[in-house]
Scaffold this motif. Sequence first.
Motif, PDB file in Angstrom:
ATOM      1  N   ALA A  20     -28.103 -31.403 -34.833  1.00 31.30           N
ATOM      2  CA  ALA A  20     -26.669 -31.174 -35.035  1.00 31.30           C
ATOM      3  C   ALA A  20     -26.428 -29.822 -35.677  1.00 31.30           C
ATOM      4  CB  ALA A  20     -26.083 -32.285 -35.895  1.00 31.30           C
ATOM      5  N   PHE A  21     -27.274 -29.429 -36.614  1.00 34.98           N
ATOM      6  CA  PHE A  21     -27.105 -28.141 -37.297  1.00 34.98           C
ATOM      7  C   PHE A  21     -27.335 -26.985 -36.335  1.00 34.98           C
ATOM      8  CE2 PHE A  21     -26.644 -25.526 -40.896  1.00 34.98           C
ATOM      9  CZ  PHE A  21     -27.561 -24.502 -40.788  1.00 34.98           C
ATOM     10  N   ALA A  22     -28.223 -27.187 -35.357  1.00 32.70           N
ATOM     11  CA  ALA A  22     -28.551 -26.117 -34.418  1.00 32.70           C
ATOM     12  C   ALA A  22     -27.479 -25.947 -33.343  1.00 32.70           C
ATOM     13  CB  ALA A  22     -29.901 -26.398 -33.757  1.00 32.70           C
ATOM     14  N   ALA A  23     -26.592 -26.931 -33.196  1.00 36.40           N
ATOM     15  CA  ALA A  23     -25.557 -26.830 -32.170  1.00 36.40           C
ATOM     16  C   ALA A  23     -24.585 -25.706 -32.531  1.00 36.40           C
ATOM     17  CB  ALA A  23     -24.811 -28.150 -32.055  1.00 36.40           C
ATOM     18  N   PRO A  24     -24.146 -24.937 -31.536  1.00 33.14           N
ATOM     19  CA  PRO A  24     -23.210 -23.843 -31.817  1.00 33.14           C
ATOM     20  C   PRO A  24     -21.878 -24.361 -32.352  1.00 33.14           C
ATOM     21  CG  PRO A  24     -24.041 -23.728 -29.547  1.00 33.14           C
ATOM     22  CD  PRO A  24     -24.518 -25.012 -30.136  1.00 33.14           C
ATOM     23  N   ALA A  25     -21.315 -23.614 -33.279  1.00 35.67           N
ATOM     24  CA  ALA A  25     -19.975 -23.907 -33.794  1.00 35.67           C
ATOM     25  C   ALA A  25     -18.970 -23.125 -32.967  1.00 35.67           C
ATOM     26  CB  ALA A  25     -19.880 -23.500 -35.263  1.00 35.67           C
ATOM     27  N   SER A  26     -17.820 -23.710 -32.753  1.00 35.77           N
ATOM     28  CA  SER A  26     -16.751 -23.001 -32.056  1.00 35.77           C
ATOM     29  C   SER A  26     -16.041 -22.080 -33.035  1.00 35.77           C
ATOM     30  CB  SER A  26     -15.743 -23.984 -31.473  1.00 35.77           C
ATOM     31  OG  SER A  26     -16.333 -24.726 -30.443  1.00 35.77           O
ATOM     32  N   VAL A  27     -15.608 -20.947 -32.541  1.00 35.94           N
ATOM     33  CA  VAL A  27     -14.820 -20.020 -33.345  1.00 35.94           C
ATOM     34  C   VAL A  27     -13.417 -20.596 -33.481  1.00 35.94           C
ATOM     35  CG1 VAL A  27     -13.775 -17.723 -33.379  1.00 35.94           C
ATOM     36  CG2 VAL A  27     -16.161 -17.996 -32.677  1.00 35.94           C
ATOM     37  N   ASP A  28     -12.908 -20.631 -34.703  1.00 36.40           N
ATOM     38  CA  ASP A  28     -11.533 -21.057 -34.941  1.00 36.40           C
ATOM     39  C   ASP A  28     -10.630 -19.867 -34.584  1.00 36.40           C
ATOM     40  OD1 ASP A  28      -9.002 -21.732 -35.935  1.00 36.40           O
ATOM     41  OD2 ASP A  28      -9.875 -22.916 -37.577  1.00 36.40           O
ATOM     42  N   THR A  29     -10.055 -19.905 -33.404  1.00 37.80           N
ATOM     43  CA  THR A  29      -9.283 -18.762 -32.899  1.00 37.80           C
ATOM     44  C   THR A  29      -7.983 -18.546 -33.673  1.00 37.80           C
ATOM     45  OG1 THR A  29      -8.255 -20.142 -31.197  1.00 37.80           O
ATOM     46  CG2 THR A  29     -10.260 -18.944 -30.576  1.00 37.80           C
ATOM     47  N   GLN A  30      -7.507 -19.574 -34.381  1.00 41.75           N
ATOM     48  CA  GLN A  30      -6.280 -19.439 -35.164  1.00 41.75           C
ATOM     49  C   GLN A  30      -6.534 -18.749 -36.504  1.00 41.75           C
ATOM     50  OE1 GLN A  30      -3.267 -20.253 -33.751  1.00 41.75           O
ATOM     51  NE2 GLN A  30      -4.626 -20.525 -32.003  1.00 41.75           N
ATOM     52  N   LYS A  31      -7.724 -18.925 -37.056  1.00 38.35           N
ATOM     53  CA  LYS A  31      -8.049 -18.352 -38.369  1.00 38.35           C
ATOM     54  C   LYS A  31      -8.858 -17.064 -38.275  1.00 38.35           C
ATOM     55  CE  LYS A  31      -7.960 -22.757 -40.813  1.00 38.35           C
ATOM     56  NZ  LYS A  31      -8.786 -23.761 -41.499  1.00 38.35           N
ATOM     57  N   SER A  32      -9.454 -16.806 -37.128  1.00 38.74           N
ATOM     58  CA  SER A  32     -10.282 -15.612 -36.948  1.00 38.74           C
ATOM     59  C   SER A  32      -9.424 -14.421 -36.535  1.00 38.74           C
ATOM     60  CB  SER A  32     -11.354 -15.865 -35.876  1.00 38.74           C
ATOM     61  OG  SER A  32     -12.202 -16.926 -36.283  1.00 38.74           O
ATOM     62  N   THR A  33      -9.819 -13.237 -36.986  1.00 37.66           N
ATOM     63  CA  THR A  33      -9.072 -12.027 -36.620  1.00 37.66           C
ATOM     64  C   THR A  33     -10.020 -10.943 -36.134  1.00 37.66           C
ATOM     65  OG1 THR A  33      -9.162 -11.130 -38.867  1.00 37.66           O
ATOM     66  CG2 THR A  33      -7.235 -12.463 -38.302  1.00 37.66           C
ATOM     67  N   LEU A  34      -9.521 -10.151 -35.222  1.00 38.59           N
ATOM     68  CA  LEU A  34     -10.235  -8.994 -34.730  1.00 38.59           C
ATOM     69  C   LEU A  34      -9.195  -7.873 -34.636  1.00 38.59           C
ATOM     70  CD1 LEU A  34     -13.008  -9.086 -32.172  1.00 38.59           C
ATOM     71  CD2 LEU A  34     -11.368  -7.240 -32.074  1.00 38.59           C
ATOM     72  N   THR A  35      -9.455  -6.787 -35.367  1.00 40.03           N
ATOM     73  CA  THR A  35      -8.506  -5.673 -35.417  1.00 40.03           C
ATOM     74  C   THR A  35      -9.204  -4.404 -34.966  1.00 40.03           C
ATOM     75  OG1 THR A  35      -7.390  -6.711 -37.299  1.00 40.03           O
ATOM     76  CG2 THR A  35      -6.938  -4.375 -36.913  1.00 40.03           C
ATOM     77  N   VAL A  36      -8.582  -3.691 -34.039  1.00 40.15           N
ATOM     78  CA  VAL A  36      -9.107  -2.423 -33.550  1.00 40.15           C
ATOM     79  C   VAL A  36      -8.323  -1.305 -34.228  1.00 40.15           C
ATOM     80  CG1 VAL A  36      -9.514  -0.982 -31.515  1.00 40.15           C
ATOM     81  CG2 VAL A  36      -9.653  -3.484 -31.328  1.00 40.15           C
ATOM     82  N   ARG A  37      -9.034  -0.356 -34.801  1.00 36.65           N
ATOM     83  CA  ARG A  37      -8.400   0.790 -35.461  1.00 36.65           C
ATOM     84  C   ARG A  37      -8.721   2.048 -34.665  1.00 36.65           C
ATOM     85  NH1 ARG A  37      -5.811  -1.246 -39.601  1.00 36.65           N
ATOM     86  NH2 ARG A  37      -6.748  -2.984 -40.679  1.00 36.65           N
ATOM     87  N   VAL A  38      -7.647   2.730 -34.242  1.00 33.16           N
ATOM     88  CA  VAL A  38      -7.764   3.954 -33.445  1.00 33.16           C
ATOM     89  C   VAL A  38      -7.159   5.079 -34.286  1.00 33.16           C
ATOM     90  CG1 VAL A  38      -7.175   5.061 -31.258  1.00 33.16           C
ATOM     91  CG2 VAL A  38      -7.495   2.574 -31.351  1.00 33.16           C
ATOM     92  N   TYR A  39      -7.918   6.151 -34.454  1.00 31.38           N
ATOM     93  CA  TYR A  39      -7.486   7.231 -35.340  1.00 31.38           C
ATOM     94  C   TYR A  39      -7.095   8.476 -34.554  1.00 31.38           C
ATOM     95  CZ  TYR A  39      -9.487   4.121 -38.764  1.00 31.38           C
ATOM     96  OH  TYR A  39      -9.762   3.015 -39.536  1.00 31.38           O
TER      97      TYR A  39
END
Length: 190
Positions: A20-39
């Motif tokens: 059970a521990f080795a099984a992949p966890a799903s990403v919580d898409t509501q709590k996870s963030t990904l931000t791209v910064r362009v300068y």
Amino acid sequence: MKAQPVRFLVVLLLFMPALAFAAPASVDTQKSTLTVRVYKSGFFSAFAHDHEISAPIDQGSFTEENPSIEISITAGKLKVMDKESSDSEKEKIQTRMLGPEVLDAVHFKEIRFHSTQIQKVGDGSWQVTGDLTLHGQTHPVAFRVQKSSGHYQGVAEVKQKDFGMTPISIAGGSVKVKDQVKIEFDVVGQ
């Protein structure tokens, strides 16, 4: 003969927690963030804005036991979040970013990351290498991940030209976007 199934059941029960521990966890898409910064760069860059872009994660999975991570993003869902830009400026930047000049989200709908190697480098810290598919091209990317209170955080840097994109330039090149962009992430499991 009946001892065989009982032994198998005992072994299975003993190893169930590890499985059970080795099984992949799903990403919580509501709590996870990904931000791209362009300068910005260029002679008149003081008159332009850096860009902050939200990239919502559609789906993903990860595991620490046999380290791996998969992330999938729909290119058309990226959204310009610039605090210094007006709504009309954001709309223009958004259109250009998703259009054929940059992401070409109509033809290259998906952005994917798949780890190829993950090395533990400390307590709650990993060096991740994997393949990033962006704008129809796949190239290796490496970055560090730090775990803190159930959050996996880090920053990856990529060059637009490596993925076949030409950084935007205006006013004859006196204001332009830097080739290198930062991708900040904060991933939480369900």
